[in-house]
Design a protein around this motif. Structure first.
Motif, mmCIF file in Angstrom:
data_model
loop_
_atom_site.group_PDB
_atom_site.id
_atom_site.type_symbol
_atom_site.label_atom_id
_atom_site.label_comp_id
_atom_site.label_asym_id
_atom_site.label_seq_id
_atom_site.Cartn_x
_atom_site.Cartn_y
_atom_site.Cartn_z
ATOM 1 N N ARG A 186 0.814 -1.217 0.000
ATOM 2 C CA ARG A 186 0.000 0.000 0.000
ATOM 3 C C ARG A 186 0.845 1.265 0.000
ATOM 4 O O ARG A 186 0.539 2.233 -0.688
ATOM 5 C CB ARG A 186 -0.894 0.033 1.248
ATOM 6 C CG ARG A 186 -2.001 -0.996 1.227
ATOM 7 C CD ARG A 186 -2.560 -1.194 2.642
ATOM 8 N NE ARG A 186 -3.482 -2.312 2.678
ATOM 9 C CZ ARG A 186 -4.800 -2.198 2.686
ATOM 10 N NH1 ARG A 186 -5.363 -1.014 2.676
ATOM 11 N NH2 ARG A 186 -5.560 -3.262 2.705
ATOM 12 N N PRO A 227 -10.125 7.892 -6.916
ATOM 13 C CA PRO A 227 -10.058 6.780 -5.962
ATOM 14 C C PRO A 227 -9.777 7.272 -4.536
ATOM 15 O O PRO A 227 -8.972 8.191 -4.336
ATOM 16 C CB PRO A 227 -8.884 5.945 -6.485
ATOM 17 C CG PRO A 227 -8.798 6.282 -7.945
ATOM 18 C CD PRO A 227 -9.228 7.708 -8.060
ATOM 19 N N VAL A 271 -8.094 6.116 -2.190
ATOM 20 C CA VAL A 271 -6.708 5.985 -1.738
ATOM 21 C C VAL A 271 -5.918 7.246 -2.074
ATOM 22 O O VAL A 271 -5.028 7.668 -1.325
ATOM 23 C CB VAL A 271 -6.064 4.711 -2.345
ATOM 24 C CG1 VAL A 271 -5.942 4.808 -3.862
ATOM 25 C CG2 VAL A 271 -4.713 4.402 -1.736
ATOM 26 N N GLU A 322 -0.895 1.006 -10.508
ATOM 27 C CA GLU A 322 -2.290 1.364 -10.721
ATOM 28 C C GLU A 322 -2.614 1.130 -12.194
ATOM 29 O O GLU A 322 -1.683 0.948 -13.007
ATOM 30 C CB GLU A 322 -2.526 2.815 -10.319
ATOM 31 C CG GLU A 322 -1.706 3.840 -11.065
ATOM 32 C CD GLU A 322 -1.865 5.239 -10.471
ATOM 33 O OE1 GLU A 322 -0.992 5.642 -9.680
ATOM 34 O OE2 GLU A 322 -2.841 5.917 -10.799
ATOM 35 N N ASP A 340 -6.380 1.249 -5.422
ATOM 36 C CA ASP A 340 -7.180 0.768 -4.305
ATOM 37 C C ASP A 340 -6.885 -0.726 -4.127
ATOM 38 O O ASP A 340 -6.925 -1.493 -5.094
ATOM 39 C CB ASP A 340 -8.683 1.016 -4.575
ATOM 40 C CG ASP A 340 -9.162 2.355 -4.003
ATOM 41 O OD1 ASP A 340 -8.712 2.708 -2.899
ATOM 42 O OD2 ASP A 340 -9.969 3.036 -4.658
ATOM 43 N N GLU A 392 -8.471 -3.180 -3.126
ATOM 44 C CA GLU A 392 -9.504 -4.116 -3.562
ATOM 45 C C GLU A 392 -9.392 -4.397 -5.069
ATOM 46 O O GLU A 392 -9.593 -5.522 -5.517
ATOM 47 C CB GLU A 392 -10.890 -3.556 -3.205
ATOM 48 C CG GLU A 392 -11.999 -4.580 -3.247
ATOM 49 C CD GLU A 392 -11.651 -5.872 -2.502
ATOM 50 O OE1 GLU A 392 -11.921 -6.941 -3.067
ATOM 51 O OE2 GLU A 392 -11.084 -5.818 -1.382
#
Lengths: 302, 302
Positions: free
Chosen positions: A258, B93, B95, B265, B291, B293
């Motif tokens: 992350r 997004p 994030v 990404e 993200d 997910e």
């Protein structure tokens, strides 16, 4: 024990074939992402140095490994055009077995306690040279090149955090770091489930843990134990050890994906988990060969 | 148009604050992982150069951005101790919004078509300086430093593959690459759903696509369109464009995680998807702010 000069010679030998990894700012410290090497782990450095320095490699090379050393030797052998036979324990992640085969190596899967013996049989039958995963000065010198690079980028850094298993990586890194910057602390990192080196340093001599105990950690590349050679480096050069729980390892994997955009395997996240307890320094992300399903689980949980 | 000299000056300005990213071997080509910058994207280079060269920044800076430029300006402003106000469209997004706030910026969420206007209002009200995401020579020169580094590591490389949206990245990179190595091909990469530059190059002049059409790609950082300034660079310096489908973008994200151990990404994987069609060259992995997910979904699908 190996010397700074051995590490410097190794750096010259391997430079054309390894990635010069940068230091990445991360929280109050830095990461050294060896997961970005072509085989996804630092092991390439030691294997390349050892294979380049072998005098008789015409009959091929043999290695035993839970994974990353296997790929490293397969990669180095392909580079030098020699055949590689790799013995892997049956609990090795599939991703590492497939990657080793993809590099052109002949792979033998055996029980976890039989791998050294099987490798020795192959050496005897074929006249090949054995490249051990850590118990060899040329392997240790190759891994030590990481220490040279860290100090080149960050002279006098306060601490370097290094995952420990067989001890080849930390032996090489500590040799370089302590020679160039004696004030830099070299901190070992171990999973609590395989913390035999922490126990050894407390006891003042090598303590052996049952391999089945050590095999319980998800950090599958950290299930080995030191040799006399690596212990002689560790006992003289390592300042301290930080042990981490399995949950801390998984949390560090999630953090790396992350916040540092790095895919790390559990073993590769162990020094990062230790670094977050230390609050700074350079953590070596030793490898990134993780089964995608485990990465998915870790991302779901945090 | 900007010059090689502008790019070289930018390199000197930003060097202390950006990661000198290595080239990573990948298939028959290489990756330039700008996802490893502190904010997870190349945008830091342009924002740092633009902010450092601002004469009047005491009243703070304003930016509008779908995400990565937002974090870049927030990071650069914090570094220089000036306040940052960032306008972000509502489809950004989560994030990226959270990361921008975490860097200390004041964030304004608006509809996708209102962001420029809102930023201009903030500039007028506060007397702040606007740092545009791509339409400024200092921003373009900062992004161009990536081209310098690629040719430093791989002089005369056959091709460089660069994602395109507003065109700041490819304008800067192409300026550096064509000045230093005229034989190196500069290839743009676009999602087929936002392939307005490909259409413009075919038409020989700027073709405008509906923003709602461009917003359909999952590559959320590639929904912009060029300005006159970037188009003047692109139309003169870009050799070709490769467009990629959404499925190809997701496959490239999965490949990057599995084989390069990089979190990218969707926008960051577009040049890699194009590279696999080209069969070589250097692909710029422009960002890694995804993200979790979505990363999980991509890993599940192969």
């Amino acid at each position: 024990m190996i010397s700074l000069d051995d590490v410097r010679k190794a750096a010259a030998v391997i430079a054309p074939h390894v990635v010069r990894t940068p230091l990445l700012p991360f929280g109050s410290g830095w990461l050294k992402p060896e997961s970005l090497q072509p085989i996804g782990a630092f092991k390439l450095r030691g294997a390349l140095n050892a294979l380049a320095r072998l005098e008789n490699r015409s009959r091929g090379v043999v290695a035993y490994s839970s994974g990353n050393h296997a790929q490293a030797v397969a990669f180095a052998a392909r580079l030098h055009g020699v055949p590689a036979a790799i013995v892997m324990p049956s609990n090795t992640p599939a991703v590492k077995i497939e990657a080793t085969k993809a590099l052109g190596a002949e792979v033998f899967i055996v029980g976890i306690t039989e791998r050294v013996e099987r490798a020795q049989v192959l050496v005897a039958e074929r006249g090949s040279a054995l490249i051990p995963p850590f118990d060899h000065p040329d392997v240790i010198a190759g891994q030590g090149t990481i220490g040279l690079e860290i100090l080149e980028d960050l002279p006098g850094v306060e601490a370097v955090v290094v995952p420990m298993s067989g001890g080849g990586l930390i032996s090489g890194v500590a040799t370089a770091v302590k020679a160039l910057s004696p004030g830099t602390r070299v901190i070992g990192a171990e999973p609590a489930l395989a913390a035999d080196i922490a126990a050894s340093l407390r006891a003042g001599s090598l303590v052996r843990w049952d391999p089945l105990q050590r095999a319980q950690t998800a950090a599958d590349a950290l299930r080995d134990e030191p040799s006399e050679l690596t212990w002689s480096h560790i006992s003289k050069l390592v300042d301290d050890v930080i042990t981490v729980s399995e949950d801390e390892i998984f949390a560090a994997m999630s953090d790396l994906a992350r916040r540092a955009r790095l895919v790390a395997e559990p073993s590769g996240a162990v020094a990062v988990a230790a670094q977050s307890k230390l609050g700074g320094g350079v953590a070596i992300v030793s490898g990134g060969n993780v089964d995608p399903e485990l990465l998915r689980e870790v991302l779901a949980n945090g």
